[in-house]
Enzyme design. Structure first.
Site, PDB file in Angstrom:
ATOM      1  N   ARG A   1       0.847  -1.184   0.000  1.00 29.63           N
ATOM      2  CA  ARG A   1       0.000   0.000   0.000  1.00 29.63           C
ATOM      3  C   ARG A   1       0.896   1.252   0.000  1.00 29.63           C
ATOM      4  O   ARG A   1       1.081   1.912   1.025  1.00 29.63           O
ATOM      5  CB  ARG A   1      -0.913  -0.017   1.232  1.00 29.63           C
ATOM      6  CG  ARG A   1      -2.116  -0.952   1.070  1.00 29.63           C
ATOM      7  CD  ARG A   1      -3.109  -0.363   0.077  1.00 29.63           C
ATOM      8  NE  ARG A   1      -4.166  -1.279  -0.288  1.00 29.63           N
ATOM      9  CZ  ARG A   1      -5.356  -1.333   0.302  1.00 29.63           C
ATOM     10  NH1 ARG A   1      -5.629  -0.563   1.310  1.00 29.63           N
ATOM     11  NH2 ARG A   1      -6.268  -2.186  -0.133  1.00 29.63           N
TER      12      ARG A   1
ATOM     13  N   GLN B   1      -0.489   2.264  -6.460  1.00 33.11           N
ATOM     14  CA  GLN B   1      -1.949   2.406  -6.425  1.00 33.11           C
ATOM     15  C   GLN B   1      -2.613   1.916  -7.705  1.00 33.11           C
ATOM     16  O   GLN B   1      -3.688   1.320  -7.666  1.00 33.11           O
ATOM     17  CB  GLN B   1      -2.328   3.872  -6.170  1.00 33.11           C
ATOM     18  CG  GLN B   1      -2.104   4.314  -4.735  1.00 33.11           C
ATOM     19  CD  GLN B   1      -2.502   5.760  -4.521  1.00 33.11           C
ATOM     20  OE1 GLN B   1      -2.720   6.507  -5.464  1.00 33.11           O
ATOM     21  NE2 GLN B   1      -2.593   6.178  -3.268  1.00 33.11           N
TER      22      GLN B   1
ATOM     23  N   ASP C   1      -3.072  -1.957  -7.660  1.00 36.55           N
ATOM     24  CA  ASP C   1      -3.695  -2.526  -6.460  1.00 36.55           C
ATOM     25  C   ASP C   1      -5.066  -3.128  -6.788  1.00 36.55           C
ATOM     26  O   ASP C   1      -6.073  -2.431  -6.843  1.00 36.55           O
ATOM     27  CB  ASP C   1      -3.829  -1.440  -5.392  1.00 36.55           C
ATOM     28  CG  ASP C   1      -4.236  -1.983  -4.036  1.00 36.55           C
ATOM     29  OD1 ASP C   1      -4.708  -3.134  -3.969  1.00 36.55           O
ATOM     30  OD2 ASP C   1      -4.086  -1.256  -3.042  1.00 36.55           O
TER      31      ASP C   1
ATOM     32  N   SER D   1      -7.939  -2.738  -4.108  1.00 30.60           N
ATOM     33  CA  SER D   1      -8.622  -1.446  -4.124  1.00 30.60           C
ATOM     34  C   SER D   1      -9.607  -1.354  -5.281  1.00 30.60           C
ATOM     35  O   SER D   1     -10.757  -0.929  -5.099  1.00 30.60           O
ATOM     36  CB  SER D   1      -7.595  -0.311  -4.226  1.00 30.60           C
ATOM     37  OG  SER D   1      -6.840  -0.206  -3.037  1.00 30.60           O
TER      38      SER D   1
ATOM     39  N   TYR E   1      -3.525  -1.237   5.965  1.00 35.28           N
ATOM     40  CA  TYR E   1      -4.686  -2.081   6.224  1.00 35.28           C
ATOM     41  C   TYR E   1      -5.041  -1.985   7.705  1.00 35.28           C
ATOM     42  O   TYR E   1      -4.190  -1.736   8.564  1.00 35.28           O
ATOM     43  CB  TYR E   1      -4.392  -3.550   5.892  1.00 35.28           C
ATOM     44  CG  TYR E   1      -4.132  -3.815   4.444  1.00 35.28           C
ATOM     45  CD1 TYR E   1      -5.184  -4.095   3.571  1.00 35.28           C
ATOM     46  CD2 TYR E   1      -2.848  -3.791   3.927  1.00 35.28           C
ATOM     47  CE1 TYR E   1      -4.953  -4.344   2.226  1.00 35.28           C
ATOM     48  CE2 TYR E   1      -2.607  -4.037   2.585  1.00 35.28           C
ATOM     49  CZ  TYR E   1      -3.662  -4.322   1.749  1.00 35.28           C
ATOM     50  OH  TYR E   1      -3.422  -4.561   0.422  1.00 35.28           O
TER      51      TYR E   1
END
Length: 366
Positions: free
Chosen positions: A121, A126, A129, A132, A226
């Site tokens: 993360r 990003q 991911d 997500s 997380y």
């Protein structure tokens, strides 16, 4: 380099790891794409869609035989591994922290394996991911399904016959799924409250129009972005703080999961029995044991007039969008790992190091 896209065979799964649009982009970069026949049909991607962009649609045996990289969404299963050898590089969600036997089985083939759910993360990861991108859809669909299951509407409505008060929605967990659930419920006109162990999520929830239920989290921390499993003391204080909101809620959506562990129980059976008649709970953590004590995976349980739904709301149920987002994550990940269509193998680089679980048959992470 030849990239093979395997048809998902897990029950209820409709997604495909690489869409036809992303196949085109990979081919333009010099990769060859092989797609298992009919792998994309459930997500509205026809065989001809892949062939029209230059991909080769073939049978399963040929795909495994000719491909260097094998891509899936769900973990490789026993039948898959029978066809895997030490020349293969596997990419899928492996859930390696709770799936040690699978990791050992992959290692025994001599193959190399990346786990997409282990993506760090960090800001530069990003766009790779998958948790997500997929959870974002889960939060949206949970609200839509919840609205359908309720016997009330969401918004305030002024009518000649009287005023309809807005429904009350409570969100547990303000991660990607929770934030999307807040935004969707607010757009539909509900009054939304939310809670999370991470106090840093308060501003995010409030920016979307939710009221944050504050619980003193002294001593509680997160791990790598997380949520971390809460202490017994925090869990007790959280229940006390949210009880009033829980007992008045028309729709409750729970999203709290801890990587590699059973989901924390946030709503007990006793709490359910004190909720409003007709309330609905959507438990997005049901596959990991559930945030509600009474949740049963892939079932609807009714207790004292409260409907508890343990179904996976997404991404399977919105597989066209989910496939496209997952595919874009994979495209970015492959570009990150390769140069001139060859793997760079920068083992100490943070993204590579975090996701590379098995390397040439050797287990790197448990």
């Amino acid at each position: 380099m030849k990239i093979g896209v395997i048809k998902e065979n897990q029950k209820g799964e409709k997604r495909i790891a690489i869409s036809s649009n992303i196949s085109k982009l990979l081919i333009e970069k010099g990769f060859e794409i092989l797609v298992e026949e009919d792998a994309g049909l459930a997500s509205l991607y026809k065989n001809s869609d892949y062939e029209s962009v230059g991909a080769k649609v073939t049978n399963r045996a040929t795909l495994f035989e000719e491909s260097t990289v094998l891509i899936k969404i769900n973990p490789f299963d026993e039948d898959d591994l029978k066809m895997v050898n030490n020349t293969h590089i596997l990419m899928s969600q492996l859930y390696h922290k709770s799936n040690a036997e699978l990791v050992k089985a992959i290692a025994s083939t001599g193959a190399t394996a990346f786990s997409m759910d282990a993506m760090p993360r960090i800001s530069r990861a990003q766009d790779m991911d998958v948790l997500s991108s997929q959870n974002n859809l889960a939060g949206y669909k949970a609200v839509i399904v919840g609205a359908n299951e309720m016997t009330k509407i969401f918004p305030l409505m002024m009518t000649a016959a009287g005023t309809i008060v807005p429904s009350k929605v409570l969100i547990y967990g303000i991660g990607v799924a929770g934030l999307q659930a807040i935004a969707t419920a607010k757009r539909l006109g509900a009054v939304v409250q939310a809670t999370d162990i991470r106090s840093e999520t308060k501003e995010q929830a409030e920016s979307l129009g939710a009221k944050f239920i504050l619980v003193d989290n002294s001593g509680e921390t997160s791990e790598g972005g997380y949520a971390k499993e809460a202490s017994e003391d925090y869990a007790r204080r959280q229940k006390e703080a949210v009880n009033d909101s829980l007992f008045q809620a028309d729709l409750v959506i729970t999203t709290a999961m801890v990587p590699g562990r059973k989901a924390p129980v946030l709503i007990t059976a006793e709490q359910v029995r004190q909720m409003k008649n007709g309330a609905v709970i959507i438990d997005l953590a049901a596959a990991q044991g559930g945030n509600c004590e009474l949740s049963v995976i892939n079932e609807t349980v009714v207790e004292n007039g409260v409907k508890i739904m343990g179904y996976t709301m997404a991404p399977e149920s919105v597989s066209t969008n989910a496939s496209e987002l997952y595919a874009k994550n994979m495209y970015n990940f492959i570009n990150h790992l390769t140069q001139n269509n060859e793997f760079k193998w920068e083992l100490e680089e943070e993204i590579t190091n975090g996701t590379l679980i098995v390397y040439n048959g050797a287990i790197r992470q448990n």
